[in-house]
Design a protein around this motif. Structure first.
Motif, short mmCIF file in Angstrom:
data_model
loop_
_atom_site.label_atom_id
_atom_site.label_comp_id
_atom_site.label_asym_id
_atom_site.label_seq_id
_atom_site.Cartn_x
_atom_site.Cartn_y
_atom_site.Cartn_z
N LEU A 1 0.81 -1.22 0.00
CA LEU A 1 0.00 0.00 0.00
C LEU A 1 0.85 1.27 0.00
O LEU A 1 0.36 2.34 0.39
CB LEU A 1 -0.94 0.00 1.21
CG LEU A 1 -2.06 -1.04 1.20
CD1 LEU A 1 -2.82 -0.99 2.52
CD2 LEU A 1 -3.01 -0.80 0.03
N PHE B 1 -0.67 4.25 -1.46
CA PHE B 1 -1.95 4.66 -0.87
C PHE B 1 -1.77 5.21 0.55
O PHE B 1 -2.75 5.40 1.26
CB PHE B 1 -2.92 3.48 -0.84
CG PHE B 1 -3.31 2.98 -2.20
CD1 PHE B 1 -4.44 3.46 -2.84
CD2 PHE B 1 -2.53 2.03 -2.85
CE1 PHE B 1 -4.79 3.01 -4.10
CE2 PHE B 1 -2.86 1.58 -4.11
CZ PHE B 1 -4.00 2.07 -4.74
N ARG C 1 -3.99 8.13 1.46
CA ARG C 1 -5.44 8.00 1.24
C ARG C 1 -6.16 7.80 2.58
O ARG C 1 -5.56 7.41 3.58
CB ARG C 1 -5.73 6.80 0.33
CG ARG C 1 -5.04 6.84 -1.01
CD ARG C 1 -5.65 7.86 -1.96
NE ARG C 1 -4.98 7.84 -3.26
CZ ARG C 1 -5.32 7.04 -4.27
NH1 ARG C 1 -6.31 6.17 -4.12
NH2 ARG C 1 -4.65 7.10 -5.42
N LEU D 1 -10.57 3.42 0.00
CA LEU D 1 -9.97 2.09 -0.14
C LEU D 1 -11.04 1.03 -0.31
O LEU D 1 -12.16 1.16 0.21
CB LEU D 1 -9.12 1.75 1.08
CG LEU D 1 -8.04 2.74 1.51
CD1 LEU D 1 -7.37 2.23 2.78
CD2 LEU D 1 -7.02 2.94 0.39
N MET E 1 -8.24 -3.69 0.85
CA MET E 1 -7.17 -2.75 1.19
C MET E 1 -7.31 -2.28 2.64
O MET E 1 -6.31 -2.12 3.35
CB MET E 1 -7.19 -1.57 0.23
CG MET E 1 -6.82 -1.95 -1.20
SD MET E 1 -7.20 -0.66 -2.41
CE MET E 1 -5.85 0.48 -2.08
N GLN E 2 -8.53 -2.07 3.09
CA GLN E 2 -8.74 -1.68 4.48
C GLN E 2 -8.23 -2.77 5.43
O GLN E 2 -7.62 -2.48 6.46
CB GLN E 2 -10.22 -1.41 4.74
CG GLN E 2 -10.73 -0.15 4.07
CD GLN E 2 -12.17 0.13 4.40
OE1 GLN E 2 -12.70 -0.32 5.41
NE2 GLN E 2 -12.84 0.89 3.53
#
Length: 279
Positions: A139, A142, A145, A150, A154-155
Motif C-alpha cells: 500500500l 496509498f 489515502r 480504499l 485494502m482496508q
C-alpha cells in the motif's frame, strides 16, 4: 586425560500460547451459559494455527481470552510465559478483527502509526516503520489515502499492518476476511501467508472456512458445538510446496480439506476408508 566438559541442555522454547484446562461461563437472564470447557492448546513460536468449528462453539471467546479482552472462569492461559494482561502491556501480540476498525479521519499511514504514537515512539522512527509496513502490505502508493477511498481488502491490509506495527511475536485474528468477496479473500490469504513467513510471528486465526484454514495453517484445531472443546487437531503439511495460488489445485490441499471436514463431522480414518470402499 582431562574429564570431558559437561554440556548444558538448551532451555525449552517458551510457547507463544499455552492454554491449560480453560473453562469460560457467561451469566445470562436464563442462567449460566458455558462457552468453553476443558480447553488445552499450545501454539509454538512462528506457528500458524486456525480455530474452526460451528457458530457459537467458542472460537472467538477463546481468542478474546488469549488477548486479555475477557477472563477465563477457570484454568490458565500464558502468552510467551506471561499472563495475558502482562503480555498485552508488553505489546507481545497484535489483533485484527473482521471489521478493519480504521479511524476515518486518519490516512492509511496515520492509522498504521496509531499504536506507535500511543506508546511514545518518536516521529522519525514512526515514519520508518510505517514505510516498511505499507510496503509489506502493498500500500505504499496509498499511504496518504483515507479509509473511504480504499476497497474492503485494502482496508484489511491496513488493519493487519497496524496490528504488526510494534513487531509483535503473536498475531490474533478473528475472521479478518469474513466480509470480503471470494476473489479478494483468496488474495488476502496469499498475502497473509507471505506476511506470516516474513515476520516469523505466530498466528492464531479464527475462521468458518475449511479451505481458508487449510491454506494458511500449520495445524487446524477443530472445536465442538457449545460448550466448546477441542475435538481434533489436524496437521497440515505441504512440505516444500509454496502457499500460493497453485496450492489450491494440488491434491495434497484437497486431502487436507477432506481431513478437516471429516474431523468437523466427527468421522474417523476408518469411516473415511469405508466411504471410499462404498464408492
Amino acid at each position: 586425560m582431562s574429564a570431558p566438559t559437561p554440556t548444558t541442555a538448551a532451555p525449552p522454547t517458551t510457547a507463544a500460547v499455552s492454554v491449560t484446562d480453560v473453562t469460560k461461563t457467561f451469566a445470562s437472564a436464563a442462567g449460566e451459559v458455558q462457552a468453553l470447557t476443558a480447553v488445552d492448546l499450545t501454539v509454538a513460536p512462528g506457528e500458524f494455527v486456525s480455530l474452526i468449528g460451528p457458530s457459537g462453539c467458542g472460537k472467538s471467546t477463546l481468542l478474546r481470552l488469549i488477548a486479555d479482552l475477557d477472563t477465563a472462569s477457570s484454568g490458565r492461559i500464558e502468552v510467551f510465559g506471561k499472563d495475558p494482561s502482562r503480555a498485552r502491556r508488553d505489546q507481545d501480540y497484535g489483533i485484527a478483527f473482521q471489521q478493519a476498525g480504521l479511524l476515518p479521519w486518519r490516512t492509511v499511514a496515520a492509522n498504521i502509526a496509531l499504536p506507535l504514537e500511543i506508546h511514545g515512539v518518536g516521529a522519525a522512527e514512526r515514519r520508518t516503520r510505517v514505510a516498511e509496513l505499507t510496503e509489506m502490505v502493498g500500500l505504499t502508493d496509498f499511504a496518504d489515502r483515507y479509509p473511504d477511498q480504499l476497497s474492503g481488502g485494502m482496508q484489511q491490509r491496513v488493519a493487519i499492518a497496524r496490528a504488526l506495527a510494534e513487531q509483535p511475536r503473536l498475531l490474533l485474528m478473528d475472521e479478518p476476511f469474513g466480509a470480503l468477496d471470494e476473489m479478494t479473500r483468496e488474495r488476502m490469504q496469499t498475502e497473509l501467508a507471505r506476511i506470516a513467513t516474513e515476520t516469523g510471528a505466530a498466528v492464531v486465526f479464527v475462521t468458518h472456512s475449511i479451505p481458508e484454514a487449510v491454506f494458511l495453517s500449520d495445524r487446524v484445531v477443530v472445536m465442538s458445538p457449545r460448550p466448546g472443546r477441542i475435538t481434533a487437531v489436524v496437521d497440515v503439511s505441504f512440505g516444500a510446496t509454496r502457499r500460493d495460488e497453485a496450492l489450491r489445485e494440488a491434491s495434497v490441499f484437497f486431502d487436507s480439506v477432506t481431513a478437516v471436514r471429516a474431523a468437523l463431522h466427527g468421522e474417523t480414518d476408518g469411516d473415511r476408508a469405508a466411504t471410499r470402499e462404498m464408492r
